[in-house]
Design a protein around this motif. Structure first.
Motif, PDB file in Angstrom:
ATOM      1  N   VAL A 168      67.282  31.183  39.223  1.00 21.01           N
ATOM      2  CA  VAL A 168      67.038  29.807  38.768  1.00 21.01           C
ATOM      3  C   VAL A 168      65.669  29.637  38.114  1.00 21.01           C
ATOM      4  N   GLY A 169      64.769  30.587  38.356  1.00 22.03           N
ATOM      5  CA  GLY A 169      63.451  30.430  37.745  1.00 22.03           C
ATOM      6  C   GLY A 169      62.529  31.565  38.104  1.00 22.03           C
ATOM      7  N   MET A 170      61.258  31.364  37.806  1.00 21.90           N
ATOM      8  CA  MET A 170      60.264  32.412  38.062  1.00 21.90           C
ATOM      9  C   MET A 170      58.893  31.789  38.191  1.00 21.90           C
ATOM     10  N   GLU A 171      58.072  32.381  39.049  1.00 23.50           N
ATOM     11  CA  GLU A 171      56.686  31.926  39.149  1.00 23.50           C
ATOM     12  C   GLU A 171      55.831  32.787  38.238  1.00 23.50           C
ATOM     13  N   ALA A 172      54.950  32.142  37.471  1.00 21.90           N
ATOM     14  CA  ALA A 172      54.009  32.865  36.611  1.00 21.90           C
ATOM     15  C   ALA A 172      52.775  33.208  37.439  1.00 21.90           C
ATOM     16  N   LEU A 173      52.452  34.495  37.509  1.00 24.96           N
ATOM     17  CA  LEU A 173      51.291  34.933  38.297  1.00 24.96           C
ATOM     18  C   LEU A 173      50.331  35.709  37.394  1.00 24.96           C
ATOM     19  N   LEU A 174      49.093  35.264  37.405  1.00 22.86           N
ATOM     20  CA  LEU A 174      48.103  35.786  36.465  1.00 22.86           C
ATOM     21  C   LEU A 174      47.574  37.152  36.894  1.00 22.86           C
ATOM     22  N   ARG A 175      47.451  38.048  35.912  1.00 26.82           N
ATOM     23  CA  ARG A 175      46.896  39.385  36.162  1.00 26.82           C
ATOM     24  C   ARG A 175      45.732  39.625  35.210  1.00 26.82           C
ATOM     25  N   TRP A 176      44.643  40.196  35.749  1.00 28.30           N
ATOM     26  CA  TRP A 176      43.503  40.554  34.905  1.00 28.30           C
ATOM     27  C   TRP A 176      43.369  42.077  34.913  1.00 28.30           C
ATOM     28  N   ILE A 177      43.532  42.648  33.752  1.00 25.27           N
ATOM     29  CA  ILE A 177      43.343  44.097  33.638  1.00 25.27           C
ATOM     30  C   ILE A 177      42.085  44.307  32.794  1.00 25.27           C
ATOM     31  N   HIS A 178      40.967  44.513  33.503  1.00 23.77           N
ATOM     32  CA  HIS A 178      39.663  44.628  32.842  1.00 23.77           C
ATOM     33  C   HIS A 178      39.531  46.015  32.215  1.00 23.77           C
ATOM     34  N   PRO A 179      38.999  46.086  30.962  1.00 18.66           N
ATOM     35  CA  PRO A 179      38.925  47.378  30.263  1.00 18.66           C
ATOM     36  C   PRO A 179      38.182  48.458  31.061  1.00 18.66           C
ATOM     37  N   GLU A 180      37.158  48.069  31.819  1.00 22.45           N
ATOM     38  CA  GLU A 180      36.447  49.096  32.613  1.00 22.45           C
ATOM     39  C   GLU A 180      36.794  49.056  34.102  1.00 22.45           C
ATOM     40  N   GLU A 181      36.904  47.840  34.639  1.00 19.82           N
ATOM     41  CA  GLU A 181      37.082  47.719  36.090  1.00 19.82           C
ATOM     42  C   GLU A 181      38.534  47.919  36.520  1.00 19.82           C
ATOM     43  N   GLY A 182      39.430  47.812  35.579  1.00 17.98           N
ATOM     44  CA  GLY A 182      40.844  47.941  35.922  1.00 17.98           C
ATOM     45  C   GLY A 182      41.408  46.653  36.503  1.00 17.98           C
ATOM     46  N   PHE A 183      42.373  46.792  37.386  1.00 23.14           N
ATOM     47  CA  PHE A 183      43.082  45.629  37.931  1.00 23.14           C
ATOM     48  C   PHE A 183      42.198  44.797  38.868  1.00 23.14           C
ATOM     49  N   ILE A 184      42.124  43.519  38.622  1.00 15.81           N
ATOM     50  CA  ILE A 184      41.389  42.623  39.524  1.00 15.81           C
ATOM     51  C   ILE A 184      42.358  41.555  40.026  1.00 15.81           C
ATOM     52  N   SER A 185      42.374  41.338  41.334  1.00 15.79           N
ATOM     53  CA  SER A 185      43.340  40.416  41.939  1.00 15.79           C
ATOM     54  C   SER A 185      42.991  38.953  41.648  1.00 15.79           C
ATOM     55  N   PRO A 186      44.011  38.135  41.411  1.00 15.68           N
ATOM     56  CA  PRO A 186      43.746  36.705  41.206  1.00 15.68           C
ATOM     57  C   PRO A 186      43.045  36.073  42.420  1.00 15.68           C
ATOM     58  N   ALA A 187      43.331  36.625  43.610  1.00 19.91           N
ATOM     59  CA  ALA A 187      42.669  36.093  44.808  1.00 19.91           C
ATOM     60  C   ALA A 187      41.145  36.247  44.679  1.00 19.91           C
ATOM     61  N   ASP A 188      40.703  37.251  43.902  1.00 21.40           N
ATOM     62  CA  ASP A 188      39.266  37.458  43.701  1.00 21.40           C
ATOM     63  C   ASP A 188      38.707  36.651  42.529  1.00 21.40           C
ATOM     64  N   PHE A 189      39.433  36.621  41.414  1.00 26.47           N
ATOM     65  CA  PHE A 189      38.816  35.997  40.243  1.00 26.47           C
ATOM     66  C   PHE A 189      39.100  34.499  40.087  1.00 26.47           C
ATOM     67  N   ILE A 190      40.189  33.995  40.659  1.00 29.46           N
ATOM     68  CA  ILE A 190      40.466  32.552  40.517  1.00 29.46           C
ATOM     69  C   ILE A 190      39.336  31.707  41.137  1.00 29.46           C
ATOM     70  N   PRO A 191      38.875  32.048  42.357  1.00 30.53           N
ATOM     71  CA  PRO A 191      37.766  31.255  42.915  1.00 30.53           C
ATOM     72  C   PRO A 191      36.510  31.282  42.034  1.00 30.53           C
ATOM     73  N   ILE A 192      36.263  32.423  41.392  1.00 37.38           N
ATOM     74  CA  ILE A 192      35.084  32.512  40.516  1.00 37.38           C
ATOM     75  C   ILE A 192      35.311  31.704  39.236  1.00 37.38           C
ATOM     76  N   ALA A 193      36.533  31.769  38.732  1.00 42.11           N
ATOM     77  CA  ALA A 193      36.861  30.960  37.547  1.00 42.11           C
ATOM     78  C   ALA A 193      36.687  29.475  37.863  1.00 42.11           C
ATOM     79  N   GLU A 194      37.001  29.101  39.099  1.00 37.45           N
ATOM     80  CA  GLU A 194      36.853  27.697  39.503  1.00 37.45           C
ATOM     81  C   GLU A 194      35.374  27.314  39.597  1.00 37.45           C
ATOM     82  N   GLU A 195      34.585  28.194  40.230  1.00 36.12           N
ATOM     83  CA  GLU A 195      33.145  27.904  40.379  1.00 36.12           C
ATOM     84  C   GLU A 195      32.434  27.782  39.042  1.00 36.12           C
ATOM     85  N   THR A 196      32.848  28.615  38.090  1.00 31.63           N
ATOM     86  CA  THR A 196      32.144  28.670  36.810  1.00 31.63           C
ATOM     87  C   THR A 196      32.721  27.721  35.773  1.00 31.63           C
ATOM     88  N   GLY A 197      33.841  27.103  36.098  1.00 32.77           N
ATOM     89  CA  GLY A 197      34.461  26.181  35.137  1.00 32.77           C
ATOM     90  C   GLY A 197      35.353  26.888  34.123  1.00 32.77           C
TER      91      GLY A 197
END
Ligand code: C2E
Ligand code: CA
Length: 254
Positions: free
Chosen positions: A27-56
């Protein structure tokens, strides 16, 4: 790193399927964000979403997510003549921005998107804070005709009164509850109560993080409407989602 990131190159939305319990239909799908950094590789949304929120940065990143998810839902629904609904996670900050409802309305109009293709996921805590303005935002979204789900329901401090006050369509029962549903009788009773209450109020329920057949069987008996979890599929890139879930659905119904 977030400030220097190029969204189109480094970020990608994965999609996790949501199946209806009564007939095993997608019936549907949840969109889940993934960050694949060129040097750092995979970074979890649990780690970067709070920082994205703090920094605007969440404002521009969240906008990018909404655009991508809406376009993807439209592309699939038009290609396959379906009405799949895409769940989009929204940060409290994005909603508090007073123009949120108007911008969504505008996008839906400009992109020629059916409002029922869109589901906004908001966490329980958000729905409960700053209740006055939230009431307006929820009814604004409901007036457009898009669906609203309460994310991680049952973990925080649940106030049943706001569920009734707000124009909510669906409760997403938290993975933390589903994890223990087969082993712990109290948890089972809580989930049962949530489903019965939701039904009484005309809301749908979806269980999150369903991993095994014991949990699935229990949720079927409790008549939970929909299931999301590894048992049906992990979050995957759109190309794979299309093959493994949409095309399979099309073939099985032909
Ligand atoms: P969430 O909204 O509660 O998303 C569900 C999380 O549970 C996802 O983790 C998903 O991969 C995971 N999951 C789903 N089914 C199962 C299962 O059966 N077993 C297990 N072990 N895990 C399962 P993910 O993708 O790491 O996302 C973490 C959180 O990051 C999300 O939690 C959401 O709060 C946030 N997030 C992800 N994408 C976005 C976004 O685009 N915008 C915002 N604001 N937040 C996002
Ligand atoms: Ca979510």
């Amino acid at each position: 790193m977030l400030k220097n990131s190029n969204f189109d190159n480094e970020f990608k939305l994965y999609y996790q399927p949501q199946y209806r319990t009564s007939d095993n239909k997608l019936v549907g799908m949840e969109a889940l964000l993934r960050w694949i950094h060129p040097e750092e590789g995979f970074i979890s949304p649990a780690d970067f979403i709070p920082i994205a929120e703090e920094t605007g940065i969440i404002f521009s990143l969240g906008e990018w997510v909404i655009n991508q998810a809406m376009c993807q839902a439209k592309a699939w629904n038009q290609k396959y003549n379906m009405d799949l609904q895409v769940g989009i996670n929204i940060s409290p900050l994005q909603i508090e921005n007073s123009d949120f409802v108007n911008r969504i309305r505008q996008k839906i109009h400009d992109e020629d998107i059916k409002p029922e293709w869109i589901d906004i996921e908001i966490t329980e805590g958000v729905a409960m804070s700053s209740q006055v303005s939230m009431e307006e935002i929820f009814s604004g979204l409901a007036n457009i005709g898009i669906s609203i789900s309460i994310d991680d329901f049952g973990t925080g401090y649940s106030s049943l009164s706001y569920i009734k006050r707000f124009d909510i369509d669906r409760l997403k029962i938290a993975k933390e509850l589903i994890d223990n549903i087969a082993e712990d009788k109290n948890t089972l009773l809580i989930v049962k109560a949530i489903i019965m209450m939701a039904r009484g109020m005309g809301l749908k329920t979806i269980a999150e993080g369903v991993e095994d057949s014991n949990q699935l069987e229990i949720l079927k008996v409790l008549e939970c409407d929909e299931i999301q979890g590894y048992i049906f599929g992990r979050p995957v890139p759109p190309e794979i989602f299309e093959l493994e879930h949409i095309e399979k659905t099309i073939h099985s119904s032909n």
